[in-house]
Design an enzyme around this catalytic site. Structure first.
Site, PDB file in Angstrom:
ATOM      1  N   GLU A   1      98.351 -10.824  24.126  1.00 54.35           N
ATOM      2  CA  GLU A   1      98.015 -10.488  22.736  1.00 54.35           C
ATOM      3  C   GLU A   1      97.594 -11.702  21.912  1.00 54.35           C
ATOM      4  O   GLU A   1      97.985 -11.830  20.751  1.00 54.35           O
ATOM      5  CB  GLU A   1      99.210  -9.789  22.075  1.00 54.35           C
TER       6      GLU A   1
HETATM    7  C1  ACM Z   1     103.751  -7.500  25.749  1.00 50.94           C
HETATM    8  O1  ACM Z   1     104.323  -6.394  25.698  1.00 50.94           O
HETATM    9  N1  ACM Z   1     103.132  -7.969  24.691  1.00 50.94           N
HETATM   10  C2  ACM Z   1     103.739  -8.300  26.949  1.00 50.94           C
END
Ligand code: ACM
Length: 519
Positions: free
Chosen positions: A326
């Site tokens: 992310e």
């Molecule tokens: C995640 O759930 N951002 C690895």
């Protein structure tokens, strides 16, 4: 030969009177063992039973002492641990010549004369001890003296794991958990033969590990958590204590420093890490994807080197997890450049890179492990990118979010947890196979399975347990048991049989209507 089903059906047939003192069927275990051959009369632990570790190393003696400590409160027996040779007793023996047992396998043989656990390595003895524990009545978990008898059904269990990586992750960043809370989870993981504890040590909401060269990371960056509570961090001594305790339960700690996103706590602690030189405020919300280290600044790489060096030095295990998920506030070009440098630092300090599967969008280092956390709505291109990386040599740990993210709600009525990957009931969590899960990925690329627990909504052990139990048991079985030995219909019976044990252990688990928990 696998005769688990036969061992199980005898449970259903047993009348309640006989059931009161009849030993548990030999196959009634989670994870289900590779091979069960029931037969012969039971073994009984009595007031004169010794735990024999004859010829054993200090480590075997420690496992014997651990077993005796587990059994003493409920049995009320002395259970002396002795290396004096002699007949009978509970016997822990290293040196099996059966290579198929590997480093973690064991054989447990129960006869009226003795209960013998043999293995090739101490980890196997430890896992065999967990099997013995599960074969005893649930009340063996009580912390006060209970009525016997303490019988173990006759026969032989021969067992070894399918995968070498059987993990659980605890997010100690979104909410901080004390050393005692982490140890409690470690003990629960050990009961189900989980062998990796991944600690998510840094995120936007908190930095949880003391770093001597950048002290404000912990003292300031660790000073809060989701919701604005006081947060906290582990001193190096406390962290070493977690690592030591985990090792005593045969779990390897996999520390994660999430980079280059999920870094608001670091950016708030040191203004110079920001491209504009201005530190943002601490963050206590639950949005993701807004923070990034400044990829163009040389000081960023001093920071990365210092942090990873210090964490590597605290870590006896093989892996150093650098996140990489992310990174929405980092351009793709910057991400690729940054991950190349960060992976090189991990290698320089002698560790193997682990990252979330977005790492496959950069260039994974040789030998790197990508942790797949996609789910049923993950796009085909993203799945293919991960599968292609696996074909190219990147190893995989599977953590599909709609299967083993333990923070997903079970149903719409589950009070805790999140639901972005869907609602994940116990059957959905259990009923998948890592060998075929990610289309196009070679089965041999899969190192194993990990069940992450994110803690945006979780603040204490009871809340951890409400989400982890019982799905954690399924993840543990998926990682340990041969595919051919497991299926939902027998699992749901074995799972329900764990209910009273969990209750004895003080774990208030979710009583999924998909299993018959009894009254
Ligand atoms: C995640 O759930 N951002 C690895």
């Amino acid at each position: 030969m696998i005769v688990v089903a036969a061992a199980l059906s005898s449970t259903a047939a047993t009348s309640s009177v006989a059931a009161a003192s009849a030993p548990r069927p030999l196959g009634q275990l989670v994870p289900v063992p590779a091979q069960v051959v029931p037969g012969g009369s039971p073994y009984a632990i009595t007031s004169t039973t010794p735990v024999r570790v004859a010829g054993g190393s200090a480590e075997v003696r420690r496992i014997g002492a651990y077993l005796a400590e587990l059994l003493r409160p409920a049995t009320g027996y002395a259970l002396p641990v002795t290396d004096r040779p002699g007949p009978g007793g509970i016997r822990l023996e290293l040196g099996s010549r059966d290579r198929s047992l590997g480093e973690e396998g064991y054989r447990l043989r129960s006869t009226p004369a003795a209960l013998t656990i043999t293995a090739r390595a101490p980890a196997g003895l430890f896992h065999g001890v967990q099997t013995l524990r599960q074969l005893l009545p649930d009340r063996v978990e009580a912390d006060s003296r209970q009525k016997g008898p303490w019988k173990v059904a006759g026969g032989t269990v021969t067992d070894a794991p399918r995968y070498g990586y059987r993990g659980a992750m605890l997010d100690v960043s979104r909410h901080f958990f004390s050393v005692a809370e982490v140890k409690r989870y470690i003990d629960q993981l050990a009961l189900y033969k989980v062998n990796k504890l991944h600690l998510h040590l840094s995120d936007d909401q908190g930095w949880r590990i003391a770093i001597d060269s950048w002290p404000r990371l912990a003292t300031y960056g660790g000073s809060t958590e989701v919701g604005g509570g006081p947060g906290g961090y582990y001193t190096k001594a406390q962290y070493r204590e977690i690592v030591r305790y985990a090792a005593s339960r045969y779990l390897e700690v996999v520390p994660e420093i999430d980079l280059p996103g999920h870094t608001n706590a670091a950016l708030a602690s040191y203004a110079e890490l920001n491209c504009d030189g201005i530190a943002p405020p601490l963050y206590t919300g639950t949005t993701v994807g807004f923070s990034s280290l400044c990829v163009s600044k040389p000081v960023t790489y001093d920071f990365v080197d210092d942090v990873l060096r210090e964490v590597a030095a605290l870590t006896p295990g093989k892996y150093l997890h650098i996140g990489g998920d992310e990174a929405h506030a980092t351009s793709h070009e910057d991400y690729v450049a940054f991950m190349a440098k960060a992976q090189a630092v991990v290698g320089k300090y002698g560790k193997t890179v682990m990252g979330w599967h977005q790492l496959t969008g950069a260039v994974p280092a040789k030998g790197a492990v990508a942790q797949y956390w996609g789910y049923d709505r993950t796009g085909a291109a993203e799945r293919k990118q991960v599968a292609d990386a696996a074909k190219g040599g990147t190893k995989l740990v599977l953590s599909p979010a709609d299967r083993v993210y333990l923070d997903m709600k079970y149903t719409k009525d589950t009070p805790l947890g999140l639901s972005w990957a869907g609602l994940v009931e116990v059957r959905r969590s259990y009923d998948w196979d890592p060998g075929t899960y990610l289309e196009g990925a070679p089965p041999e690329a899969v190192l194993g399975v990990e069940a992450p627990l994110w803690t945006e909504t979780l603040t204490n052990s009871a809340e951890i347990e409400a989400m982890a139990f019982p799905r954690l048991l399924g993840a543990a079985e998926i990682g340990w048991s041969p595919a051919a030995a497991r299926d939902w219909e027998t699992y749901r019976v074995r799972l329900a049989a764990q209910g009273p044990r969990l209750t004895e252990l003080g774990i208030d688990f979710y009583r999924s209507p998909q299993a018959d928990w009894g009254p």
